[in-house]
Design an enzyme around this catalytic site. Structure first.
Site, PDB file in Angstrom:
ATOM      1  N   GLY A   1      92.092 -66.047 -10.279  1.00 49.28           N
ATOM      2  CA  GLY A   1      91.028 -65.791 -11.257  1.00 49.28           C
ATOM      3  C   GLY A   1      89.963 -64.868 -10.721  1.00 49.28           C
ATOM      4  O   GLY A   1      89.967 -64.488  -9.551  1.00 49.28           O
TER       5      GLY A   1
ATOM      6  N   GLY B   1      87.070 -64.203  -9.061  1.00 48.15           N
ATOM      7  CA  GLY B   1      86.164 -64.898  -8.149  1.00 48.15           C
ATOM      8  C   GLY B   1      84.808 -64.219  -8.046  1.00 48.15           C
ATOM      9  O   GLY B   1      83.804 -64.842  -7.695  1.00 48.15           O
ATOM     10  N   ARG B   2      84.813 -62.921  -8.338  1.00 49.96           N
ATOM     11  CA  ARG B   2      83.556 -62.165  -8.210  1.00 49.96           C
ATOM     12  C   ARG B   2      83.456 -61.118  -9.317  1.00 49.96           C
ATOM     13  O   ARG B   2      82.902 -60.041  -9.103  1.00 49.96           O
ATOM     14  CB  ARG B   2      83.501 -61.483  -6.853  1.00 49.96           C
ATOM     15  CG  ARG B   2      84.726 -60.605  -6.591  1.00 49.96           C
ATOM     16  CD  ARG B   2      84.466 -59.651  -5.475  1.00 49.96           C
ATOM     17  NE  ARG B   2      85.682 -58.944  -5.133  1.00 49.96           N
ATOM     18  CZ  ARG B   2      85.751 -57.985  -4.241  1.00 49.96           C
ATOM     19  NH1 ARG B   2      84.664 -57.628  -3.595  1.00 49.96           N
ATOM     20  NH2 ARG B   2      86.873 -57.383  -3.974  1.00 49.96           N
TER      21      ARG B   2
ATOM     22  N   ASP C   1      99.057 -60.597  -9.280  1.00 52.03           N
ATOM     23  CA  ASP C   1      97.770 -60.580  -9.989  1.00 52.03           C
ATOM     24  C   ASP C   1      97.193 -59.176 -10.041  1.00 52.03           C
ATOM     25  O   ASP C   1      96.187 -58.946 -10.714  1.00 52.03           O
ATOM     26  CB  ASP C   1      96.771 -61.534  -9.326  1.00 52.03           C
ATOM     27  CG  ASP C   1      96.637 -61.301  -7.836  1.00 52.03           C
ATOM     28  OD1 ASP C   1      97.658 -61.377  -7.131  1.00 52.03           O
ATOM     29  OD2 ASP C   1      95.522 -61.012  -7.371  1.00 52.03           O
TER      30      ASP C   1
ATOM     31  N   ARG D   1      97.313 -59.522 -16.642  1.00 46.02           N
ATOM     32  CA  ARG D   1      98.135 -59.248 -15.461  1.00 46.02           C
ATOM     33  C   ARG D   1      99.393 -60.114 -15.525  1.00 46.02           C
ATOM     34  O   ARG D   1      99.417 -61.111 -16.258  1.00 46.02           O
ATOM     35  CB  ARG D   1      97.364 -59.646 -14.191  1.00 46.02           C
ATOM     36  CG  ARG D   1      95.951 -59.109 -14.136  1.00 46.02           C
ATOM     37  CD  ARG D   1      95.017 -60.100 -13.422  1.00 46.02           C
ATOM     38  NE  ARG D   1      93.622 -59.662 -13.537  1.00 46.02           N
ATOM     39  CZ  ARG D   1      92.979 -58.945 -12.624  1.00 46.02           C
ATOM     40  NH1 ARG D   1      93.588 -58.630 -11.494  1.00 46.02           N
ATOM     41  NH2 ARG D   1      91.746 -58.562 -12.805  1.00 46.02           N
TER      42      ARG D   1
ATOM     43  N   ASP E   1      82.117 -64.924  -1.332  1.00 49.89           N
ATOM     44  CA  ASP E   1      80.680 -64.865  -1.627  1.00 49.89           C
ATOM     45  C   ASP E   1      80.401 -64.289  -3.013  1.00 49.89           C
ATOM     46  O   ASP E   1      79.241 -64.221  -3.433  1.00 49.89           O
ATOM     47  CB  ASP E   1      79.948 -64.047  -0.548  1.00 49.89           C
ATOM     48  CG  ASP E   1      80.433 -62.598  -0.490  1.00 49.89           C
ATOM     49  OD1 ASP E   1      81.321 -62.222  -1.285  1.00 49.89           O
ATOM     50  OD2 ASP E   1      79.918 -61.843   0.370  1.00 49.89           O
ATOM     51  N   GLY E   2      81.457 -63.839  -3.697  1.00 48.84           N
ATOM     52  CA  GLY E   2      81.266 -63.313  -5.048  1.00 48.84           C
ATOM     53  C   GLY E   2      80.707 -61.904  -5.088  1.00 48.84           C
ATOM     54  O   GLY E   2      80.448 -61.373  -6.166  1.00 48.84           O
TER      55      GLY E   2
HETATM   56  P1  AMP Z   1      91.790 -58.750  -4.899  1.00 46.50           P
HETATM   57  O1  AMP Z   1      92.283 -58.686  -3.510  1.00 46.50           O
HETATM   58  O2  AMP Z   1      90.536 -57.958  -5.142  1.00 46.50           O
HETATM   59  O3  AMP Z   1      92.853 -58.462  -5.896  1.00 46.50           O
HETATM   60  O4  AMP Z   1      91.314 -60.267  -5.123  1.00 46.50           O
HETATM   61  C1  AMP Z   1      92.180 -61.367  -4.976  1.00 46.50           C
HETATM   62  C2  AMP Z   1      91.445 -62.620  -5.379  1.00 46.50           C
HETATM   63  O5  AMP Z   1      90.364 -62.879  -4.489  1.00 46.50           O
HETATM   64  C3  AMP Z   1      90.824 -62.587  -6.749  1.00 46.50           C
HETATM   65  O6  AMP Z   1      90.927 -63.893  -7.269  1.00 46.50           O
HETATM   66  C4  AMP Z   1      89.394 -62.210  -6.473  1.00 46.50           C
HETATM   67  O7  AMP Z   1      88.524 -62.595  -7.501  1.00 46.50           O
HETATM   68  C5  AMP Z   1      89.131 -62.975  -5.196  1.00 46.50           C
HETATM   69  N1  AMP Z   1      88.056 -62.375  -4.366  1.00 46.50           N
HETATM   70  C6  AMP Z   1      88.131 -61.254  -3.624  1.00 46.50           C
HETATM   71  N2  AMP Z   1      86.971 -61.038  -2.974  1.00 46.50           N
HETATM   72  C7  AMP Z   1      86.135 -62.033  -3.321  1.00 46.50           C
HETATM   73  C8  AMP Z   1      84.778 -62.385  -2.983  1.00 46.50           C
HETATM   74  N3  AMP Z   1      84.060 -61.646  -2.137  1.00 46.50           N
HETATM   75  N4  AMP Z   1      84.264 -63.488  -3.543  1.00 46.50           N
HETATM   76  C9  AMP Z   1      84.981 -64.264  -4.394  1.00 46.50           C
HETATM   77  N5  AMP Z   1      86.239 -64.003  -4.737  1.00 46.50           N
HETATM   78  C10 AMP Z   1      86.824 -62.892  -4.216  1.00 46.50           C
HETATM   79 MG    MG Z   2      92.963 -58.171  -7.807  1.00 45.82          MG
END
Ligand code: AMP
Ligand code: MG
Length: 485
Positions: free
Chosen positions: A90, A92-93, A253, A184, A125-126
């Site tokens: 989901g 996360g940020r 995803d 996705r 950390d979002g």
């Molecule tokens: P990504 O690698 O950007 O495709 O992200 C993979 C997952 O990690 C997704 O669920 C993102 O929302 C979560 N995510 C990545 N970086 C952060 C962050 N700094 N804080 C919270 N969730 C994150």
């Molecule tokens: Mg992603």
């Protein structure tokens, strides 16, 4: 012009897909400042760039004060990350702000990345640091100019906070991006995992209405949806391969139902052509290496097919049979898109039987690893009679290269046509790093602006821009990308 607070968002995702999101707001932003606004994209969306730069615009672009028409949500999805299943990823940020219907009638998501922790944040950390958000902005806009289906970047805003990563503290930022949607493969995996066939069906119906409306009239609309997604992904991956684009994190995803490229974290462009090229620091096994991308796409699509099974047929065995048949079509679709594209890149007529020539070329490139972009670009000079520049990219002398060049020239390639499809300017890793470094360390946006300007016209060779066409020097350290974005 419409004030930011008056922008009319639609919310079909929220309306149709209860259970696949959590309503959420952007975190407080101490001192928002505009770094980049994509004026041309804003206008395409029917938005006034000046409004986006206004204080209300900053509220919108950070998700802290959105128009009444918007319903900000964090979307739920699952996903296979490097082959391992994560049932609850989901946003996360990130936040989906809503959908904009453009003056030409297209529906585009507005989505914010780096807008604060959500219930899906797990340990994160979002937040998002400025460098990676600028990176996504530059590379996604370059991909768009190169004609590749992609999410686009509308704006980058710094938050006035610092974000801590391995490299030390960096300015925090929020990227506003647009997409045909953020559905996705992982969204379907999540819906399937609820065990509620109604949720899955609503999601599939939403995806059909939004992206592949012709499926609705088919005898088996959900099988047709699967077929369409297999098709759009096969052509997308072929385009990546033509350009030497390495996505770097092809988790399920990060694969869209629309067929747009999404999530430019650890991506890179090939310098030397190498099927084994990997840039991501965490891709130890080379799962997402350049040459593996078609196979991985098919693997991801198999996960999509699995998620769809309950909709394909009441009889499980029959559902599997139907899905397998469609999935097996991927190879042929991909190979035909790949070969059509290479035939065009080589300036050969559409009907030309290029098979053996392409096989020889693949072998030659893998063995001698010339610069991918320069090889194809310089070939047009060879088509016009001067093979010197392209020969200089190979071993000296190279009979294999000379033999291949001779057989290709004999086919009568069209140099002018080649220059329209083989870019001279791509977001070379060292150029992107250099520009981001100036922006993050010195607050100097000028190199990013120049780069965006050059990459906006990738096929048009311009005097004075020679350095943007050059690979990194021989002494440059190997390029590595980091997932800690
Ligand atoms: P990504 O690698 O950007 O495709 O992200 C993979 C997952 O990690 C997704 O669920 C993102 O929302 C979560 N995510 C990545 N970086 C952060 C962050 N700094 N804080 C919270 N969730 C994150
Ligand atoms: Mg992603």
């Amino acid at each position: 012009m419409t004030a930011a607070t008056e922008i009319a968002f639609e919310n079909t995702f929220v309306r149709d897909l209860e259970g696949l999101y959590v309503p959420w707001q952007g975190a407080r932003v101490p001192e928002p400042r505009t770094v980049l606004v994509n004026d041309a994209l804003a206008r395409e969306l029917g938005l006034d760039p000046a409004v986006l730069r206004s204080p209300e615009g900053l509220g919108l672009l950070t998700g802290t004060a959105v128009p009444e028409s918007a319903t900000t949500v964090a979307q739920a999805y699952a996903g296979h990350q490097f082959g391992g299943y994560a049932p609850r990823l989901g946003d996360g940020r990130a936040l989906l702000v809503g959908e904009l219907v453009t003056p030409t009638g297209e529906r585009r998501d507005l989505h914010l990345k780096g807008s604060g922790r959500t219930p899906f944040a797990r340990g994160g950390d979002g937040k998002a640091p400025l460098g990676p958000m600028l990176r996504e902005y530059v590379v996604s806009e370059a991909m768009h100019a190169l004609g590749v289906p992609t999410t686009r970047s509308l704006a980058v805003v710094t938050t006035g906070e610092h974000v801590l990563r391995d490299r030390g503290p960096e300015p925090g930022a929020v990227l506003a991006r647009t997409a045909a949607s953020h559905l996705r493969v992982g969204t379907f995996q999540f819906a399937a995992s609820t065990g509620d066939a109604d949720v899955l069906r609503r999601l599939a119906d939403h995806a059909i209405a939004r992206h592949h409306p012709s499926c609705a009239g088919a005898a088996n609309p959900y099988l047709e949806l699967f077929r369409r997604v297999v098709e759009v992904q096969a052509t997308l991956i072929a385009q990546w391969m033509h350009l030497g684009f390495v996505h770097g994190v092809m988790n399920t995803d990060n694969m869209t139902i629309s067929g747009e490229t999404i999530d430019y974290g650890p991506c890179a462009f090939l310098d030397a052509h190498d099927p084994a090229a990997v840039y991501s620091s965490i891709d130890h096994g080379g799962r997402y290496a350049y040459g593996n991308q078609p196979g991985i796409a098919q693997w991801n699509l198999a996960r999509f097919g699995e998620a769809l099974l309950p909709l394909l047929d009441d009889d499980r065995d029959e559902a599997v049979r139907l899905a397998t048949e469609v999935l097996e079509g991927f190879a042929e679709l991909y190979l035909s898109a790949r070969d059509d594209g290479y035939r065009t890149k080589l300036g050969l007529p559409a009907g030309f039987a290029a098979g053996p020539m392409l096989e020889d070329l693949a072998r030659l490139l893998a063995e001698q690893k010339p610069d991918h972009t320069l090889f194809f670009r310089r070939l047009s000079t060879a088509a016009r009679g001067d093979a010197g520049p392209v020969r200089a990219l190979f071993d000296d002398p190279s009979t294999a290269a000379d033999d291949w060049l001779a057989s290709w020239r004999a086919a009568g390639p069209d140099g002018a046509a080649m220059d329209r499809v083989n870019p001279i300017y791509v977001p070379r890793n060292h150029l992107v790093e250099e520009a981001l470094g100036a922006a993050v360390a010195d607050g100097d946006l000028e190199p990013v602006q120049w780069l965006l300007q050059v990459l906006g016209h990738p096929y048009e060779e311009r005097p004075g821009y020679e350095r943007y066409a050059e690979p990194a020097g021989p002494d440059a350290p190997p390029f590595v990308t980091f997932c800690g974005t």
